[in-house]
Design a protein around this motif. Structure first.
Motif, PDB file in Angstrom:
ATOM      1  N   HIS A   1     -44.127   3.230 -18.335  1.00 23.36           N
ATOM      2  CA  HIS A   1     -43.376   3.145 -17.080  1.00 23.36           C
ATOM      3  C   HIS A   1     -43.064   4.532 -16.526  1.00 23.36           C
ATOM      4  N   LEU A   2     -43.032   5.526 -17.390  1.00 17.16           N
ATOM      5  CA  LEU A   2     -42.700   6.880 -16.939  1.00 17.16           C
ATOM      6  C   LEU A   2     -43.918   7.634 -16.417  1.00 17.16           C
TER       7      LEU A   2
ATOM      8  N   LYS B   1     -34.790   0.863 -12.330  1.00 15.13           N
ATOM      9  CA  LYS B   1     -34.332   1.245 -10.989  1.00 15.13           C
ATOM     10  C   LYS B   1     -33.853   2.694 -10.974  1.00 15.13           C
ATOM     11  N   ALA B   2     -33.301   3.132 -12.113  1.00 11.12           N
ATOM     12  CA  ALA B   2     -32.772   4.496 -12.200  1.00 11.12           C
ATOM     13  C   ALA B   2     -33.865   5.547 -12.092  1.00 11.12           C
ATOM     14  N   LEU B   3     -35.109   5.144 -12.288  1.00  7.38           N
ATOM     15  CA  LEU B   3     -36.215   6.088 -12.225  1.00  7.38           C
ATOM     16  C   LEU B   3     -36.641   6.393 -10.793  1.00  7.38           C
TER      17      LEU B   3
ATOM     18  N   GLY C   1     -46.155   7.165 -14.179  1.00  8.30           N
ATOM     19  CA  GLY C   1     -46.372   7.295 -12.734  1.00  8.30           C
ATOM     20  C   GLY C   1     -45.186   7.850 -11.973  1.00  8.30           C
ATOM     21  N   ILE C   2     -44.138   8.247 -12.681  1.00 10.38           N
ATOM     22  CA  ILE C   2     -42.933   8.758 -12.023  1.00 10.38           C
ATOM     23  C   ILE C   2     -43.142  10.210 -11.609  1.00 10.38           C
ATOM     24  N   ASP C   3     -42.850  10.513 -10.344  1.00 14.16           N
ATOM     25  CA  ASP C   3     -42.989  11.875  -9.830  1.00 14.16           C
ATOM     26  C   ASP C   3     -41.684  12.620 -10.067  1.00 14.16           C
ATOM     27  N   ALA C   4     -41.497  13.089 -11.296  1.00 10.75           N
ATOM     28  CA  ALA C   4     -40.280  13.802 -11.666  1.00 10.75           C
ATOM     29  C   ALA C   4     -40.583  14.700 -12.866  1.00 10.75           C
TER      30      ALA C   4
END
Length: 303
Positions: free
Chosen positions: A113-114, A85-87, A116-119
């Motif tokens: 899990h990381l 959730k923190a992502l 696809g994270i837009d960060a």
């Protein structure tokens, strides 16, 4: 009030990784003081915890997360959900990799899990004081082969190695934005949660084997006397078995007395006044499989 400086930078930095990669110790080093509990026990961090680092030109909100792992009960499942959730809506995703532990499938699972994270994606090699440069480079290569990172930092919380460099990288990566928390704020955690966690930390250090995983702490009552400059705190330590209760209490109450002494020292430093701490131990059978009890402790996302 929101920061009016047009050049002010701010944002959220989520620290993620497997259990025991040194995320909480790193946050304490970054903050320059103890704000998060630490131990060598898996699932030490059970709350999604924010620590606020403040400068004149920037505010960094560090989000400490439970270690991602294969869950074996409802508690473990909730801790994973909390970490993932923190992502959401994070500005920097900092993947923490223990330099002294072999890169493995658990790390690969986290990195998936990381992907696809837009960060901004940052690789942080922790515990660098434990290994040589050859091993550090090997860890960097393995992690980088699994996911493309925007930057890499090598740190040691124990030796305070690379801490300033990490802060510089984060400030450069953060967007322009407001001061989300008032100056002087170090954490968004409620005092009762912090107190319960400081008590649990001492249990983690003073007990072994299965007991630490079975411990939950709740603050039942808290009051302050201005005349005595004294905080009176009552808390209950929950375990899952009668045998664990006996271990926590110890022979003639010796261990729970030691837990209280050590916890009180941290609490007096945190609160800035004297503390009277009353601890009791109760059995709540299989509470880690009880969603309502997990919610009471406030662990994970609270279901």
């Amino acid at each position: 009030m929101m920061e009016s400086n047009p050049k002010f930078k701010s944002g959220f930095v989520s620290l993620v990784g497997r259990p025991n990669t040194g995320k909480s110790s790193l946050i304490n080093a970054l903050m320059g003081k103890k704000v998060a509990i630490t131990s060598n026990t898996a699932q030490t961090t059970r709350h999604r915890f924010r620590a606020i680092y403040d400068e004149d030109e920037a505010q960094i909100i560090f989000v400490d997360t439970p270690g991602l792992h294969k869950p074996h009960d409802v508690l473990g499942d909730q801790l994973n959900k909390s970490a993932l959730k923190a992502l959401e809506d994070t500005d920097v995703c900092a993947f923490c990799l223990d330099a002294s532990m072999e890169f493995g499938r658990g790390d690969e699972w986290v990195l998936k899990h990381l992907a696809g994270i837009d960060a901004f994606k940052l690789l942080v090699i922790t515990k660098a004081d434990l290994v040589d440069e050859r091993i550090i480079q090997s860890q960097i290569d393995k992690a980088s082969n699994a996911l493309e990172f925007d930057s890499v930092c090598v740190v040691s919380a124990k030796e305070e190695l690379g801490i300033e460099s990490l802060i510089d990288v984060l400030k450069a990566a953060l967007p322009l934005g407001p001061r989300w928390f008032p100056e002087g704020t170090t954490t968004d955690q409620e005092p009762e949660i912090l107190i319960a966690e400081f008590i649990r930390e001492k249990i983690l250090y003073l007990t072994k084997d299965e007991v630490p995983h079975s411990v939950g702490v709740v603050v039942d009552d808290m009051s302050y006397s201005y005349k005595k400059n004294l905080s009176s705190i009552s808390a209950t330590i929950f375990v899952e078995r009668d045998s664990q209760k006996g271990i926590i209490i110890g022979k003639q109450g010796s261990l729970i007395k030691q837990i209280g002494i050590q916890a009180r020292e941290d609490l007096e430093h945190m609160l800035g006044n004297k503390v009277f701490l009353d601890l009791r131990v109760k059995v709540k059978k299989d509470w880690r499989r009880d969603a309502s009890q997990i919610q009471r402790f406030g662990y994970g996302e609270g279901l």
